[in-house]
Design an enzyme around this catalytic site. Structure first.
Site, PDB file in Angstrom:
ATOM      1  CG  HIS A   1       5.692   2.895   2.204  1.00  7.37           C
ATOM      2  ND1 HIS A   1       4.869   2.914   1.577  1.00  7.37           N
ATOM      3  CD2 HIS A   1       5.851   2.209   3.347  1.00  7.37           C
ATOM      4  CE1 HIS A   1       4.187   2.260   2.899  1.00  7.37           C
ATOM      5  NE2 HIS A   1       4.746   2.023   3.348  1.00  7.37           N
TER       6      HIS A   1
ATOM      7  CB  ALA B   1      -0.837   0.636   1.342  1.00  6.13           C
ATOM      8  CG  LEU B   2       4.439   0.303  -2.054  1.00  6.43           C
ATOM      9  CD1 LEU B   2       5.552  -0.126  -3.123  1.00  6.43           C
ATOM     10  CD2 LEU B   2       5.119   0.535  -0.756  1.00  6.43           C
TER      11      LEU B   2
END
Ligand code: PAF
Length: 305
Positions: free
Chosen positions: A62, A57-58
């Site tokens: 990230h 769930a970048l």
């Protein structure tokens, strides 16, 4: 045809500058430890990769870690694995967003070369019964409110380090306590990994980026910005209030927003994360909060130095 020396040097400089970027354009997805090891071996970079562990769930937070890793390492591995052992609440595990396809698209633009996205049985062929001892580090804040959470984080990160054998690993400062736990684990296990802390990335509203933000309704997401706004204001107010007054002020200010409920607001030192009593001791202080926005639990922090 005679090649002019100046032109030759110019072409060589361009080649040296651009060649690594061309070489970096292909990204490999591996699902098993065997595949991972063989890709690392054949890259010639086994033991020297930069590593960014994630649960997918970048978001831009990230990506900032991955981009830093790409800048600093010839080979970068990103793992995507929602680790069941670090969820103390089964409902939280169930609703944790899983978005592999869009994650891969985002990662393609970063220049990372290897994505490791294993199944649970690949990481845990047998239950991991290891118990880590972090002393007081996991008795406060997240450790206190999410029993077993950091043991699960240490289990998975130690396994991933063993599999990837990175030289450097990148973690966001939003999970301030997690970073301290991982540094402690690396010391305890004598792992040859340098832990690189990376700054919190915020949405335009100031809300700290988190995969959990995706679970908020639009209205909740707007109101969640109160959390960081309160932290920024608290930093300004610290000369006017005692430590305990400031913690109380933060709790009350956030709780005034009907969408939010503070679980804890604590000012701790930045190394052992123990509660700070007075501004006058010499530690660097960090204000850490956990706040429920509806059903979604968000964390954030700000360093006072
Ligand atoms: O911070 C996270 O996303 C996770 O706790 C980590 C470090 C990837 C371990 O599962």
């Amino acid at each position: 045809m005679r090649l002019d020396l100046g032109l030759f040097v110019y072409l060589m400089i361009n080649f040296i500058y651009f060649a690594p970027q061309f070489l970096q354009t292909s990204m490999i997805l591996v699902r098993t430890v065997t595949e991972l090891k063989s890709v690392l071996q054949s890259s010639g970079q086994a033991g020297s990769a930069g590593f960014v562990p994630t649960m997918g769930a970048l978001h831009r937070g990230h990506l900032s870690l991955v981009e830093k890793a790409v800048d600093e390492n010839p080979l970068v591995v990103v793992s995507i694995f929602v680790n069941p052992t670090q969820f103390n609440d089964p409902k939280d595990l169930e609703r944790y967003p899983r978005t592999l396809e869009s994650d891969l698209k985002l990662l393609e633009s970063t220049g990372c070369q290897v994505v490791f996205a294993p199944d649970v049985t690949e990481i845990y062929p047998e239950p991991d019964t290891r118990k880590f001892d972090f002393g007081q580090l996991d008795k406060v804040m997240e450790g206190k409110h999410r029993p077993g959470h950091f043991n699960g984080v240490a289990q998975v990160v130690s396994k991933l380090f063993e599999m990837v054998q990175p030289q450097k690993a990148y973690f966001g400062l939003k999970d301030f306590q997690q970073l301290a736990i991982i540094k402690s684990m690396v010391k305890q296990l004598n792992l040859p990994v340098e832990i690189i802390p990376c700054p919190i990335v915020r949405e335009q509203s100031g809300l700290a980026m988190s995969s959990r933000n995706e679970l908020l309704s639009a209205e909740e997401r707007t109101n969640a910005a109160t959390i960081s706004q309160t932290l920024f204001k608290a930093k300004e107010l610290r000369t006017e209030k005692s430590v305990s007054e400031l913690e109380k002020w933060v709790t009350e200010t956030i709780n005034k927003n009907p969408f939010l409920k503070v679980e804890y607001a604590e000012i701790v030192d930045d190394t052992l994360l123990q509660p700070v009593k007075s501004w006058h001791d010499h530690s660097v202080k960090v204000l850490c909060v956990a706040v429920f926005c509806g059903k979604i639990r968000l964390i954030d922090n700000i360093v006072f130095n």
